[in-house]
Design an enzyme around this catalytic site. Structure first.
Site, PDB file in Angstrom:
ATOM      1  N   SER A 486      -1.367 -11.058   2.130  1.00 16.53           N
ATOM      2  CA  SER A 486       0.070 -10.823   2.108  1.00 16.53           C
ATOM      3  C   SER A 486       0.434  -9.413   2.579  1.00 16.53           C
ATOM      4  O   SER A 486       0.306  -9.114   3.764  1.00 16.53           O
ATOM      5  CB  SER A 486       0.589 -11.100   0.688  1.00 16.53           C
ATOM      6  OG  SER A 486       1.946 -11.431   0.703  1.00 16.53           O
ATOM      7  N   ASP A 497      -1.914  -3.395  15.562  1.00 17.25           N
ATOM      8  CA  ASP A 497      -0.996  -3.560  16.693  1.00 17.25           C
ATOM      9  C   ASP A 497      -0.549  -2.222  17.284  1.00 17.25           C
ATOM     10  O   ASP A 497      -0.299  -2.116  18.482  1.00 17.25           O
ATOM     11  CB  ASP A 497       0.227  -4.375  16.270  1.00 17.25           C
ATOM     12  CG  ASP A 497      -0.119  -5.833  15.981  1.00 17.25           C
ATOM     13  OD1 ASP A 497      -1.168  -6.287  16.479  1.00 17.25           O
ATOM     14  OD2 ASP A 497       0.647  -6.497  15.263  1.00 17.25           O
ATOM     15  N   LYS A 511      -2.271 -15.383   4.160  1.00 16.03           N
ATOM     16  CA  LYS A 511      -1.021 -15.759   3.471  1.00 16.03           C
ATOM     17  C   LYS A 511       0.136 -15.067   4.185  1.00 16.03           C
ATOM     18  O   LYS A 511       0.427 -13.904   3.967  1.00 16.03           O
ATOM     19  CB  LYS A 511      -1.098 -15.335   2.007  1.00 16.03           C
ATOM     20  CG  LYS A 511       0.219 -15.411   1.225  1.00 16.03           C
ATOM     21  CD  LYS A 511       0.676 -16.841   1.011  1.00 16.03           C
ATOM     22  CE  LYS A 511       1.767 -16.916  -0.056  1.00 16.03           C
ATOM     23  NZ  LYS A 511       3.028 -16.269   0.293  1.00 16.03           N
TER      24      LYS A 511
END
Length: 710
Positions: A486, A497, A511
């Site tokens: 999460s 990224d 998740k």
């Protein structure tokens, strides 16, 4: 993680749905009793009531309007509901017969219409037959035990199919009798090999089956309704769930942490209760006696008698485990590290307590490494959870605790100590505050979006770091594993990224969905209404975050993780909001991986983890067990010998005395997870530091070679 969008509409929606439903109920009463007069059983008292009919219609409408996918409730969905319900009631195909299934199959494509019309009777009828079949099986098992456990012949060659997920349904009750004869024989043999005598085995199994039989008489209409509606709700995704009034109260208690427990997330696993994950800094995690995938088979309060909970419902087991702060609960546990057919258990005592925020707080340590002839000092920041003290924040307390504030302070201290780089340790971090995941990302990037939230209408909300400038610009690595979930995945994904850190370790949990809780007239519905995406446009759902350099998995990813859950939403991608920049790690990744593999190829901890998982996976593929005692003992001894060889290879490589036999050390921490030792002793943490230093060295070498020469 709970995320509430700005346009939450629970109360108005509830009111509007209920108006039309009341009128429907009275027209449905006639169809709520399909059982014919000649087929009355002792379970006929289990009938749907008015509140349940209204709640079911509310659930149908809520899922239609607000579930992330908004899939149609049609014949295809009906088939999924049917399969899910049968799987819930008889996962091992040990109660129903092929004839029962043939009768059920006639309605396979009708459950969508039943639910739309508020007709709960077909679901109740299947459940009543399930209870009838279960009662018959338990009575049959008790009849076998009345003859005495010594009447079983363990010298003949027989086998029991233990993995029955895809087994053929028994053609009749006689075939079920034979299956259950073998099941009882197997339980007797398991306990016999575990060291129990005939008298104890007879007493334990008789008591177990009698308890299960007596619990059947306590079945309530609400139990039937909850199971049936969850078969419907969880056909959409595993996190969409109906919560009965009792379970809704338990859910609220869990969210507020107002009732103490052991700090473990549990789920049903056939007749057992399985540990899914441990709450960071919770009593179970601190005890080092319980691990994910362990199975709980008994619960006792302090010094009271152990209660056998095999075959109990999850909510009943949870109630037994919960209790007041400071009290002791004893759990009988079959460790996940056991061989598949090894029922040897251990009893662990855990003192219940509330998880304190300060115990979940980020912590720092120094990792001292020698690398290529030089001494280096790396900072390590362990983040067990993404926390935020909302109460202190709202009250205006300037010293409120939060992950970002604490990490910022620790980074300041580490920079004052002149560390050469930093490793953020997110292993076993199950998530927490979305706000903190965003703000923590902001400490390491200049500025920009951190995560995207896409709702069921296709609208994408962009959460961003609005503060210009990064607080820490030095070398960074992020260490994750399968239990990083999460908010951890949001942070790790952003670091990857933005090319801000090397991501190391294991594939994360996956998740990537957002749930909200909708109150109903009767209970609550937790439904999935949004999905998380990284700034690259990739979802964190199902796939999780893939590390730049992977370490051996410590748990079987086919058993633990989002991808292991039925009906999990798939991975996908949307338009990126962060333009691709040159990745400073790309030119060095091949060399970094090569050095890592060379270093860890014979590293005792890495070798042990790889081989232990390989053995567990090999054994998990065995679908049958022998009911011949000699063969079974030989098989067990062979497995324990292989486990002992793995353990001793690790001990000898570390200069420790080998074991003469396999010990079951209740309080031993899993290898590589004892955070109380020196950071250098944690093989995964030390290797993460070395990879970061490899990158620093390679980067410096390129920089030197690219400098203009005189």
């Amino acid at each position: 993680m709970r995320y509430y969008p700005a346009s939450r509409r629970p109360s108005r929606l509830k009111a509007s749905l209920t108006v039309g439903i009341l009128a429907l109920f009275f027209g449905l009463q006639a169809s709520s009793a399909l059982a014919k007069a000649g087929n009355v059983t002792s379970w006929d008292y289990l009938q749907p009531d008015r509140d349940q009919v209204i709640a079911s219609l509310n659930v149908v409408e809520l899922l239609k309007r607000h579930h992330y996918n908004k899939p149609p409730l049609n014949d295809a969905r009906s088939a999924k509901i049917f399969d899910s319900y049968i799987e819930m009631l008889d996962p091992s195909r040990s109660y129903f017969t092929a004839g029962d299934l043939a009768k059920f199959e006639a309605s396979r494509h009708d459950f969508d219409n039943y639910l739309k019309n508020g007709n709960l009777e077909p679901g109740f009828a299947i459940y009543r037959l399930h209870l009838e079949r279960l009662q018959g099986r338990l009575q049959y098992a008790l009849g076998l035990l009345e003859k005495g456990v010594d009447h079983f012949n363990f010298t003949i060659d027989e086998e029991l199919l233990v993995d029955r997920k895809n087994a053929a349904w028994a053609k009749d009750l006689a075939e079920l009798d034979d299956l259950w004869r073998k099941r009882v024989k197997d339980e007797v043999l398991r306990l016999k090999i575990a060291g129990k005598d005939s008298k104890d085995i007879q007493e334990l199994l008789t008591k177990r089956y009698k308890n299960q039989l007596s619990r059947l008489d306590q079945t309530r209409s609400e139990d039937v309704f909850q199971t049936y509606i969850n078969a419907f709700a969880q056909s959409y995704d595993p996190h969409t769930q109906y919560l009965s009034p009792d379970n809704a109260e338990n859910f609220d208690i869990n969210m507020s942490l107002s009732l103490e427990g052991i700090g473990a997330v549990l789920q049903s696993d056939n007749e057992h209760v399985k540990v899914v994950r441990l709450v960071p800094a919770g009593p179970a995690e601190k005890s080092k006696q319980i691990a994910p995938a362990d199975r709980i088979i008994g619960v006792a309060q302090s010094d009271e008698e152990m209660v056998d909970v095999i075959g109990w419902r999850l909510d009943e087991v949870v109630k037994l485990i919960r209790g007041p702060k400071g009290s002791v609960v004893r759990l009988e546990v079959i460790p996940a590290s056991n061989a598949p057919n090894d029922q040897t258990s251990k009893v662990v005592a855990i003192t219940r307590e509330a998880v304190k925020l300060e115990e979940q707080a980020a912590k720092k340590s120094i990792l001292n490494l020698q690398h290529e002839g030089r001494d280096y000092k790396l900072g390590v920041i362990e983040i067990p959870a993404f926390y935020l003290d909302f109460k202190a924040l709202r009250s205006g307390d300037k010293n409120y605790k939060s992950t970002t504030r604490d990490v910022k302070k620790l980074l300041t201290e580490l920079q004052q100590e002149k560390v050469d780089g930093v490793v953020i340790d997110l292993r076993n971090n199950g998530g927490g505050s979305l706000q903190e995941a965003t703000e923590l990302t902001g400490l390491f990037i200049e500025q920009g979006p951190t995560v995207l939230v896409r709702n069921s209408d296709g609208r994408v909300d962009i959460l961003a770091d609005e503060q210009p400038g990064a607080f820490y610009k030095g070398p960074l690595a992020v260490l994750v594993n399968r239990l990083s979930a999460s908010a951890s995945e949001i942070f790790a994904g952003a670091m990857q990224d933005y090319h801000r850190a090397l991501i190391l370790g294991g594939q994360t949990f996956g998740k990537g969905t957002v749930q909200t809780v909708q109150p109903l007239n009767h209970g609550e519905l937790k439904l999935t209404l949004a999905k998380f995406y990284r700034v690259s446009g990739q979802s964190t759902q199902h796939q999780g975050v893939i590390p730049d350099i992977s370490y051996p998995a410590e748990v079987d990813t086919s058993e633990i993780g989002e991808s292991a859950l039925p009906e999990a939403l798939p991975w996908d991608s949307i338009r990126a909001v962060h333009s691709e920049e040159m990745n400073p790690f790309t030119p060095f990744l091949a060399e970094l991986k090569a050095r890592h593999e060379t270093r860890t190829g014979e590293n005792p901890d890495f070798v042990f983890t790889r081989n232990r998982l390989a053995l567990a996976q090999e054994l998990s593929h065995e679908t049958t067990v022998s009911l011949n005692e000699e063969k079974r003992r030989a098989q067990q001894e062979s497995i324990e010998k292989r486990q002992l060889m793995l353990e001793n290879a690790l001990r000898e490589a570390k200069g420790e005395e080998p074991l003469a036999k396999l010990e079951r050390q209740d309080e031993a921490a899993p290898h590589g997870e004892d955070k109380k030792g020196k950071p250098e002793d944690d093989a995964y943490l030390a290797e993460s530091g070395r990879i970061l230093l490899d990158w620093l060295g390679l980067n410096e070498a390129v920089a030197k070679n690219s400098l203009p020469k005189d």
